[in-house]
Scaffold this active site. Structure first.
Site, PDB file in Angstrom:
ATOM      1  N   ARG B 131       0.805  -1.230   0.000  1.00  0.00           N
ATOM      2  CA  ARG B 131       0.000   0.000   0.000  1.00  0.00           C
ATOM      3  C   ARG B 131       0.835   1.276   0.000  1.00  0.00           C
ATOM      4  O   ARG B 131       0.368   2.329   0.454  1.00  0.00           O
ATOM      5  CB  ARG B 131      -0.980   0.012   1.180  1.00  0.00           C
ATOM      6  CG  ARG B 131      -1.933  -1.165   1.182  1.00  0.00           C
ATOM      7  CD  ARG B 131      -3.123  -0.946   2.095  1.00  0.00           C
ATOM      8  NE  ARG B 131      -3.969  -2.144   2.108  1.00  0.00           N
ATOM      9  CZ  ARG B 131      -3.863  -3.135   2.972  1.00  0.00           C
ATOM     10  NH1 ARG B 131      -2.938  -3.068   3.929  1.00  0.00           N
ATOM     11  NH2 ARG B 131      -4.652  -4.171   2.898  1.00  0.00           N
ATOM     12  N   LYS B 153       2.725  11.158 -11.051  1.00  0.00           N
ATOM     13  CA  LYS B 153       1.840  10.300 -11.851  1.00  0.00           C
ATOM     14  C   LYS B 153       2.559   8.991 -12.134  1.00  0.00           C
ATOM     15  O   LYS B 153       3.657   8.977 -12.688  1.00  0.00           O
ATOM     16  CB  LYS B 153       1.504  10.975 -13.185  1.00  0.00           C
ATOM     17  CG  LYS B 153       0.376  11.986 -13.101  1.00  0.00           C
ATOM     18  CD  LYS B 153      -0.110  12.319 -14.510  1.00  0.00           C
ATOM     19  CE  LYS B 153      -1.263  13.291 -14.504  1.00  0.00           C
ATOM     20  NZ  LYS B 153      -1.726  13.601 -15.871  1.00  0.00           N
ATOM     21  N   GLU B 195       8.158  17.791 -25.061  1.00  0.00           N
ATOM     22  CA  GLU B 195       7.625  18.179 -23.746  1.00  0.00           C
ATOM     23  C   GLU B 195       8.270  19.469 -23.248  1.00  0.00           C
ATOM     24  O   GLU B 195       7.674  20.197 -22.447  1.00  0.00           O
ATOM     25  CB  GLU B 195       7.805  17.040 -22.728  1.00  0.00           C
ATOM     26  CG  GLU B 195       7.126  15.721 -23.111  1.00  0.00           C
ATOM     27  CD  GLU B 195       5.603  15.674 -22.839  1.00  0.00           C
ATOM     28  OE1 GLU B 195       5.004  16.707 -22.506  1.00  0.00           O
ATOM     29  OE2 GLU B 195       5.031  14.561 -22.982  1.00  0.00           O
ATOM     30  N   LYS B 237       6.714  23.008 -14.335  1.00  0.00           N
ATOM     31  CA  LYS B 237       5.890  21.861 -13.951  1.00  0.00           C
ATOM     32  C   LYS B 237       5.669  21.820 -12.439  1.00  0.00           C
ATOM     33  O   LYS B 237       4.559  21.557 -11.970  1.00  0.00           O
ATOM     34  CB  LYS B 237       6.520  20.547 -14.432  1.00  0.00           C
ATOM     35  CG  LYS B 237       5.704  19.338 -13.976  1.00  0.00           C
ATOM     36  CD  LYS B 237       5.670  18.193 -14.930  1.00  0.00           C
ATOM     37  CE  LYS B 237       4.680  17.135 -14.451  1.00  0.00           C
ATOM     38  NZ  LYS B 237       4.641  15.955 -15.297  1.00  0.00           N
ATOM     39  N   GLU B 247      -4.669  16.753 -10.377  1.00  0.00           N
ATOM     40  CA  GLU B 247      -5.251  17.116 -11.660  1.00  0.00           C
ATOM     41  C   GLU B 247      -6.771  17.244 -11.585  1.00  0.00           C
ATOM     42  O   GLU B 247      -7.505  16.685 -12.395  1.00  0.00           O
ATOM     43  CB  GLU B 247      -4.854  16.089 -12.741  1.00  0.00           C
ATOM     44  CG  GLU B 247      -5.090  16.622 -14.146  1.00  0.00           C
ATOM     45  CD  GLU B 247      -4.465  15.717 -15.215  1.00  0.00           C
ATOM     46  OE1 GLU B 247      -3.254  15.478 -15.148  1.00  0.00           O
ATOM     47  OE2 GLU B 247      -5.205  15.282 -16.109  1.00  0.00           O
ATOM     48  N   ARG B 251      -3.916  21.491 -13.545  1.00  0.00           N
ATOM     49  CA  ARG B 251      -2.798  20.620 -13.934  1.00  0.00           C
ATOM     50  C   ARG B 251      -3.000  19.999 -15.312  1.00  0.00           C
ATOM     51  O   ARG B 251      -2.026  19.669 -16.000  1.00  0.00           O
ATOM     52  CB  ARG B 251      -2.611  19.511 -12.886  1.00  0.00           C
ATOM     53  CG  ARG B 251      -1.494  18.558 -13.246  1.00  0.00           C
ATOM     54  CD  ARG B 251      -1.100  17.627 -12.126  1.00  0.00           C
ATOM     55  NE  ARG B 251      -0.097  16.687 -12.623  1.00  0.00           N
ATOM     56  CZ  ARG B 251       0.578  15.852 -11.867  1.00  0.00           C
ATOM     57  NH1 ARG B 251       0.379  15.805 -10.585  1.00  0.00           N
ATOM     58  NH2 ARG B 251       1.476  15.038 -12.419  1.00  0.00           N
ATOM     59  N   ASN B 255      -1.282  18.542 -20.292  1.00  0.00           N
ATOM     60  CA  ASN B 255      -1.609  17.553 -21.328  1.00  0.00           C
ATOM     61  C   ASN B 255      -1.808  18.194 -22.697  1.00  0.00           C
ATOM     62  O   ASN B 255      -2.400  17.569 -23.584  1.00  0.00           O
ATOM     63  CB  ASN B 255      -2.873  16.779 -20.914  1.00  0.00           C
ATOM     64  CG  ASN B 255      -2.655  15.974 -19.658  1.00  0.00           C
ATOM     65  OD1 ASN B 255      -1.596  15.398 -19.450  1.00  0.00           O
ATOM     66  ND2 ASN B 255      -3.652  15.957 -18.782  1.00  0.00           N
ATOM     67  N   HIS B 258      -1.795  16.135 -25.826  1.00  0.00           N
ATOM     68  CA  HIS B 258      -1.817  14.726 -25.433  1.00  0.00           C
ATOM     69  C   HIS B 258      -3.080  13.975 -25.843  1.00  0.00           C
ATOM     70  O   HIS B 258      -3.041  12.771 -26.019  1.00  0.00           O
ATOM     71  CB  HIS B 258      -1.603  14.601 -23.921  1.00  0.00           C
ATOM     72  CG  HIS B 258      -0.167  14.807 -23.511  1.00  0.00           C
ATOM     73  ND1 HIS B 258       0.524  15.973 -23.768  1.00  0.00           N
ATOM     74  CD2 HIS B 258       0.713  13.991 -22.875  1.00  0.00           C
ATOM     75  CE1 HIS B 258       1.757  15.876 -23.285  1.00  0.00           C
ATOM     76  NE2 HIS B 258       1.898  14.675 -22.740  1.00  0.00           N
ATOM     77  N   HIS B 262      -2.237  10.796 -27.707  1.00  0.00           N
ATOM     78  CA  HIS B 262      -2.580   9.446 -27.233  1.00  0.00           C
ATOM     79  C   HIS B 262      -3.331   8.660 -28.307  1.00  0.00           C
ATOM     80  O   HIS B 262      -3.141   7.448 -28.449  1.00  0.00           O
ATOM     81  CB  HIS B 262      -3.419   9.514 -25.955  1.00  0.00           C
ATOM     82  CG  HIS B 262      -2.623   9.860 -24.738  1.00  0.00           C
ATOM     83  ND1 HIS B 262      -3.201  10.213 -23.537  1.00  0.00           N
ATOM     84  CD2 HIS B 262      -1.278   9.905 -24.534  1.00  0.00           C
ATOM     85  CE1 HIS B 262      -2.254  10.460 -22.646  1.00  0.00           C
ATOM     86  NE2 HIS B 262      -1.084  10.290 -23.233  1.00  0.00           N
ATOM     87  N   HIS B 275       6.346   8.537 -27.531  1.00  0.00           N
ATOM     88  CA  HIS B 275       5.349   9.400 -26.896  1.00  0.00           C
ATOM     89  C   HIS B 275       5.570  10.870 -27.288  1.00  0.00           C
ATOM     90  O   HIS B 275       4.623  11.572 -27.671  1.00  0.00           O
ATOM     91  CB  HIS B 275       5.424   9.230 -25.375  1.00  0.00           C
ATOM     92  CG  HIS B 275       4.525  10.145 -24.607  1.00  0.00           C
ATOM     93  ND1 HIS B 275       3.158  10.072 -24.665  1.00  0.00           N
ATOM     94  CD2 HIS B 275       4.807  11.183 -23.760  1.00  0.00           C
ATOM     95  CE1 HIS B 275       2.628  11.006 -23.894  1.00  0.00           C
ATOM     96  NE2 HIS B 275       3.607  11.694 -23.334  1.00  0.00           N
TER      97      HIS B 275
END
Lengths: 372, 372
Positions: B131, B153, B195, B237, B247, B251, B255, B258, B262, B275
């Site tokens: 956990r 993330k 990026e 960032k 997010e 935030r 993206n 993105h 994606h 990517h």
């Protein structure tokens, strides 16, 4: 026994888990799933997914579905195979698969309808889907209502260890309908009582007195007795979790009996003994260890052992062999820096975390498994 | 180019991610992995596990191992196969397996040595082992240093979608040794620049000017230019993540490009385009969408497209078919309540989140894929 939906004005108790912006209510009462008024309390979401299993689903999914229909534009039901052996990655991935297939976004909410295994699994699905979505625990077993549905511990099993892969992810609400306990098999009522009994020695001996007086009523499924046991258990657990959400210290006392218990479960193969049965027997072992360390009297150990026996739980451990027990306990996740810590009773009603000499632990195991 | 360990006094910049009790420093400098002084800054733990891959490991694992040897009683190294196709449950489970096999408890710390895929994967292993345990990002690609290693993330891919299973789990530290970028293939430098470029249009046009002036130096691997690009990117960032850790709002502007990107990655099959390549092309599409909505001038779109082209990145999308693009974008996790939101440029240096008419999105796709 259950009033009809129309006449429904259930007596409801609310216990709050206080965790700043992650606070949430536990609603407890007989017949809550049939009370339309509950729907107004449910968290906002665009869509709901009920995750249940093939034992609980046929009994209660239609009630929950009807309730959610009052609140959400769409409700999907996913029924999974029941049992600890399915608390793994494959089953988790099925939940994610359905969520993706139904184009569920972060505004989706999961309802975990079932026992502890189902709640851990569906909770972990919520913790990890798109890096975390909301969920509500709807526990239908005594064990889940008094323990596993509260506190945000979610997990699946790894082939090398129980609950080893998981997350802390608090539910948005816990909905305990004690009327669902009427369909619970006797063996599972007893298993749930292990976690009820636990709260006495670690925190509240007045509650222990009450459990002793009511043990037969509880086993017989008396609704009022069960409702009080759930409520008082949740109050104690909520207070402990509120003070130590991520188990960096005090929260670990909730694991009384669990280090020994996990070894029993893992040693026999998950599912042979119910979790509560292993914990019941584990509490006897942990109490004996406390006695050997001079922390409690023999009379207390005997009293606790009797109560566990009267709850219909085993008090003698399976004969796994001392070496196997200690090996299994070494991997237990409460181990700090490689050394095993135990939850011990330091005078009735008070728990501490402490290490114990290996030879002493082995003596306890020999004493506790000798008749098996 | 690299000074020896003895003479090592690297210039180090520190950028702080400010998240109350989850705050952490990003340390940036050429040769940090060879600087013994860094070992004093490492978080406390009983044991360390370096997770790396079979490309980066042979180059840098020995440096990190030597550094960690100064701080931890024991360090284990686990090398995994490289690539997006391995960012799945099977590889994640290998990390958990090693942790359990080595009896690692909650006091163990993971070091993620590699690019974005490795960091996401090892970070998610840390998020879910017992956990949640601590981890340090040690990014060795430009993309990971300027973006994915910062912000917590973590994720793996699901067969139905990229990064769909994951968690927010902040690292305890990010260690950016820009000297590791000297071994980075040109194609990956370009992918990382996507990026870097991103931060201009969404937040800082002065930085965009600087990138335009230095694009050749950056592509050529100039250490000073790369160090500044990493530092400024991390500053931007860090500020955005500090204001919106999970997010829930702002935030999401990170993206930019993105949603389209994606779709390109998923449509071609993960790994065909890097990517950063997909994001580069996606930024062109998102800029065009912004222009059609009247938010930016054509001149800005042209300027951004030129910069992306000059970075060595594709500016024309693969011809997946309009229907397939829109289908893939619908599942994208930024969708709120089933409706697709895009990060759009609302005047150079300012990003907003907004929906756009489907017909307009389709026009952009037709315009952006026509030559493929």
């Amino acid at each position: 026994m259950l009033p009809s939906a129309e006449s429904m004005t259930p007596t409801m108790h609310q216990v709050d888990v206080d965790l700043a912006d992650r606070s949430y209510p536990i609603l407890i009462g007989a017949g809550l799933l049939l009370a339309p008024v509950i729907s107004d309390r449910l968290p906002a979401a665009s869509k709901a997914l009920i995750v249940t299993n093939d034992v609980v689903g046929p009994l209660y999914a239609h009630r929950l579905n009807a309730l959610l229909g009052r609140r959400y534009a769409e409700t999907i039901v996913l029924s999974l195979p029941d049992g600890e052996t399915h608390k793994n990655w494959e089953t988790l991935s099925r939940i994610h698969h359905v969520l993706l297939q139904q184009a569920c976004d972060r505004d989706t909410i999961i309802f975990a309808l079932g026992g502890g295994v189902l709640g851990d699994l569906a909770g972990f699905a919520a913790a990890t889907y798109m890096r975390g979505i909301s969920y509500v625990q709807v526990p239908t077993t005594l064990l889940a209502q008094v323990d596993s549905s509260v506190g945000g511990k979610t997990a699946i099993n790894h082939p090398l260890g129980k609950n080893m892969v998981g997350a802390f992810h608090q539910p948005s609400m816990v909905l305990c309908d004690t009327a669902t306990l009427v369909t619970l098999p006797k063996r599972e009522v007893s298993a749930g009582l292990a976690e009820v009994i636990k709260y006495g020695p670690i925190s509240d001996m007045i509650f222990m007195d009450w459990i002793e007086e009511n043990i037969e009523n509880l086993r017989a499924g008396d609704q009022a007795a069960l409702a009080y046991a759930v409520r008082r258990s949740c109050e104690i657990k909520a207070a402990i979790v509120s003070a130590d959400e991520r188990e960096s210290g005090r929260r670990a006392i909730l694991n009384f009996g669990h280090t020994f218990g996990h070894a029993i479960e893992a040693g026999l193969g998950f599912g042979r003994w119910l979790h509560g049965e292993a914990v019941g027997c584990g509490m006897v072992m942990a109490a004996r260890l406390s006695q050997r360390l001079g922390l409690v009297e023999a009379a207390f150990v005997e009293r606790l052992t009797n109560l566990i026996r009267n709850a219909g739980l085993p008090t003698v451990g399976p004969n796994l062999g001392i070496g196997r027990y200690t090996e299994l306990m070494r991997v237990d996740k409460k181990a700090a820096s490689g050394e095993n810590r135990f939850v011990l009773i330091n005078g009735p009603g008070h728990a501490i975390l402490a290490t114990a000499p290996t030879a002493m632990v082995e003596d306890v195991l020999r004493e506790s498994c000798r008749d098996s």
